[in-house]
Each structure stands twice: as structure tokens, then as C-alpha cells.
Scaffold this active site. Structure first.
Site, mmCIF file in Angstrom:
data_model
loop_
_atom_site.group_PDB
_atom_site.id
_atom_site.type_symbol
_atom_site.label_atom_id
_atom_site.label_comp_id
_atom_site.label_asym_id
_atom_site.label_seq_id
_atom_site.Cartn_x
_atom_site.Cartn_y
_atom_site.Cartn_z
ATOM 1 N N ILE A 18 -24.228 2.832 -29.406
ATOM 2 C CA ILE A 18 -24.716 3.513 -30.605
ATOM 3 C C ILE A 18 -23.914 4.782 -30.867
ATOM 4 O O ILE A 18 -23.545 5.081 -31.998
ATOM 5 C CB ILE A 18 -26.216 3.837 -30.461
ATOM 6 C CG1 ILE A 18 -27.035 2.542 -30.444
ATOM 7 C CG2 ILE A 18 -26.680 4.750 -31.591
ATOM 8 C CD1 ILE A 18 -28.509 2.758 -30.153
ATOM 9 N N SER A 146 -33.990 9.127 -30.815
ATOM 10 C CA SER A 146 -35.201 8.858 -30.041
ATOM 11 C C SER A 146 -35.261 7.358 -29.739
ATOM 12 O O SER A 146 -34.250 6.752 -29.408
ATOM 13 C CB SER A 146 -36.427 9.337 -30.811
ATOM 14 O OG SER A 146 -37.601 9.127 -30.070
ATOM 15 N N SER A 147 -36.418 6.761 -29.883
ATOM 16 C CA SER A 147 -36.568 5.343 -29.530
ATOM 17 C C SER A 147 -37.867 4.797 -30.090
ATOM 18 O O SER A 147 -38.836 5.535 -30.312
ATOM 19 C CB SER A 147 -36.563 5.183 -28.010
ATOM 20 O OG SER A 147 -36.901 3.864 -27.631
ATOM 21 N N TYR A 160 -38.898 7.044 -19.490
ATOM 22 C CA TYR A 160 -38.017 7.083 -20.652
ATOM 23 C C TYR A 160 -38.815 7.397 -21.916
ATOM 24 O O TYR A 160 -38.415 8.243 -22.729
ATOM 25 C CB TYR A 160 -37.306 5.742 -20.793
ATOM 26 C CG TYR A 160 -36.443 5.602 -22.021
ATOM 27 C CD1 TYR A 160 -35.234 6.285 -22.128
ATOM 28 C CD2 TYR A 160 -36.826 4.778 -23.082
ATOM 29 C CE1 TYR A 160 -34.431 6.156 -23.251
ATOM 30 C CE2 TYR A 160 -36.026 4.644 -24.206
ATOM 31 C CZ TYR A 160 -34.840 5.331 -24.285
ATOM 32 O OH TYR A 160 -34.050 5.198 -25.408
ATOM 33 N N LYS A 164 -38.442 10.696 -24.467
ATOM 34 C CA LYS A 164 -38.124 10.570 -25.890
ATOM 35 C C LYS A 164 -39.266 11.096 -26.770
ATOM 36 O O LYS A 164 -39.031 11.596 -27.874
ATOM 37 C CB LYS A 164 -37.814 9.115 -26.229
ATOM 38 C CG LYS A 164 -36.479 8.637 -25.674
ATOM 39 C CD LYS A 164 -35.324 9.440 -26.244
ATOM 40 C CE LYS A 164 -33.984 8.883 -25.869
ATOM 41 N NZ LYS A 164 -32.853 9.651 -26.455
ATOM 42 N N ILE A 193 -30.955 -2.543 -29.892
ATOM 43 C CA ILE A 193 -29.626 -2.586 -30.497
ATOM 44 C C ILE A 193 -28.674 -3.324 -29.567
ATOM 45 O O ILE A 193 -28.647 -3.077 -28.356
ATOM 46 C CB ILE A 193 -29.092 -1.163 -30.768
ATOM 47 C CG1 ILE A 193 -30.086 -0.368 -31.630
ATOM 48 C CG2 ILE A 193 -27.729 -1.229 -31.436
ATOM 49 C CD1 ILE A 193 -30.347 -0.940 -33.004
#
Length: 254
Positions: A18, A146-147, A160, A164, A193
């Protein structure tokens, strides 16, 4: 868009995936891009060379994140790189992309894994922003990656997700704090992704199909899907948007 000429951008973790897609898109739109890497210098050089081959301007900066003095080291390298690239001192666009994701339910995460996740994903962006604001020109742009895990429950990546979630909060608070300088601060939250880092998760046709089915478009996301949104937030077109979390998941889990 092509409206970032005269701007300087820094994208952390942009050697591949990314981050590489974001660096390429910002350079395509005219920005001089600092391509940051933590350990994979070879991949970062490929990113820089690819940008230059397409007529863009980029330079390399190396700094390990998640260690004492990481923000200072990053910007020492950034300042030196600017001079080498013949760019004016200062910063216009900061993209906090670098992160790690160590799997584990709450009973499985070690103290060392938790501390490392927070150090790279949360603490480093905080102090990178702190140092970056000293160089950022008024009207600048900060984009934090972020996520999707901050809007739904993924128990297998709990540390994780926590790291985030803190970034989402940082974005909202910081946007209010720096608004008087015309600086916007936004979060982009990707879903799954397709990058080389997660190739093992889609190594069979069945696994690939299952991941694609998460999106309403029945395909995996691509780095460009995220990079195009970041480019919009980096441009003047987004001047009236700040403190927002932009969902870039392809309608995942609707």
C-alpha cells in the site's frame, strides 16, 4: 488530479504494498516524495527508481521505527534527502502508513509482541506527526492509515486492532488541534488489500475466492484503490474534510 506540484510528501513504509502505491500516486500527481523504509532498502530503491522512470521525483530515507529516537532519525534522513533532491525545506503531506500486524488472541499475545505493535503502529506515528508539524507548511495534509479492524471485531488480531483504534482517535483529536493552521488530518481504513505481504493467505483458489467475497464487488482490494483516496485527501479538493475516517474496504461486511 496532477495538482501536487511544488509539494513535498513523506510516506512511511513505502518500500512495497500500500505504501508503495501511495508514493507512486503522489509522485504521479506532482509531489516530491520521500520513500521511507525500515529494513527493506532494496524494495525501497525499486519504488524510487520506478517513480523516477515515470518522470516523477523521489528520494530514499531509511529509519527503523518502534525504537527510541525513531522520529528524530526519520526526519534527520528526510532533511538530508531534501537537500540531495534539490527540494525546498519543509513538508506538505505526511502519510503514516508503516505498521506491523502480529496475529494472536488475547491469551496468546506476549508482552514483547504487544509492546512492539504499539511502538510501531501507535507511538511512532504520534511522534512522527509531532516532529513533522514543526516542518509542515500551513495548509498541509496528514493522512493516517488505519484498518477495517477498528470498526468490527477481529479477536485474532486484537493487539493490531487496538493500535489502529488509537490512530482513529488521534486523527479526530489532532484535526481539531491543528485546524487553525489550515492543516487537515484524516484516516483511511483499508480492508483486505492484495499485496505480497499477505500472499500466503490467498495461496489457493478457494482462499482467494473467500477473501474476494468479503467485498460487495467480489474482488480483492489493490494498493491503487487506497492510494487514489489518499491522493484525494492530499489535494486541495479535500480542503473541507478533516477529522474523518474514510472506509476503503470495497463495502466489506455490509
Amino acid at each position: 488530479m496532477g495538482d501536487l506540484y511544488g509539494k513535498t510528501a513523506l510516506v512511511t513504509g513505502s518500500s512495497r504494498g500500500i505504501g508503495r502505491g501511495i508514493a507512486q500516486r503522489l509522485a504521479q500527481d506532482g509531489a516530491v516524495v520521500a520513500v521511507h523504509y525500515g529494513s527493506n532498502e532494496g524494495a525501497a530503491k525499486e519504488t524510487v527508481e520506478g517513480i523516477r522512470d515515470n518522470g516523477g521525483r523521489a528520494f530514499l530515507i531509511g529509519a527503523e521505527l518502534g525504537v527510541p529516537g525513531d522520529a528524530e532519525a526519520l526526519f534527520d534522513s528526510f532533511d538530508a534527502g531534501l537537500a540531495t533532491a534539490g527540494a525546498e525545506p519543509g513538508l506538505d503531506i505526511l502519510v503514516n502508513n508503516a505498521a506491523i500486524s502480529l496475529p494472536g488472541h488475547i491469551g496468546e499475545v506476549t508482552t514483547e509482541e504487544f509492546d512492539r505493535t504499539i511502538a510501531i503502529n501507535t507511538k511512532a506515528p504520534f511522534f512522527i506527526i509531532q516532529h513533522g508539524l514543526r516542518r509542515m507548511r500551513d495548509g498541509g495534509r496528514i493522512v493516517n492509515i488505519s484498518s477495517a479492524v477498528t470498526s468490527t471485531a477481529f479477536p485474532s488480531t486484537i493487539a493490531y486492532g487496538l493500535s489502529k483504534g488509537a490512530i482513529d482517535t488521534l486523527t479526530r483529536t489532532l484535526a481539531k488541534d491543528v485546524g487553525d493552521r489550515g492543516i487537515t488530518v484524516n484516516t483511511v481504513a483499508p480492508g483486505f488489500i492484495e499485496t505480497d505481504m499477505n500472499a500466503a493467505m490467498r495461496s489457493t483458489p478457494e482462499a482467494h475466492a473467500a477473501l474476494a467475497a468479503i467485498s460487495v464487488f467480489n474482488r480483492l482490494g489493490r494498493p491503487a484503490d487506497v492510494a487514489d483516496v489518499v491522493a484525494f485527501l492530499a489535494s486541495d479538493d479535500s480542503r473541507w474534510i478533516t477529522g474523518q475516517r474514510i472506509d476503503v474496504t470495497g463495502g466489506s461486511m455490509l
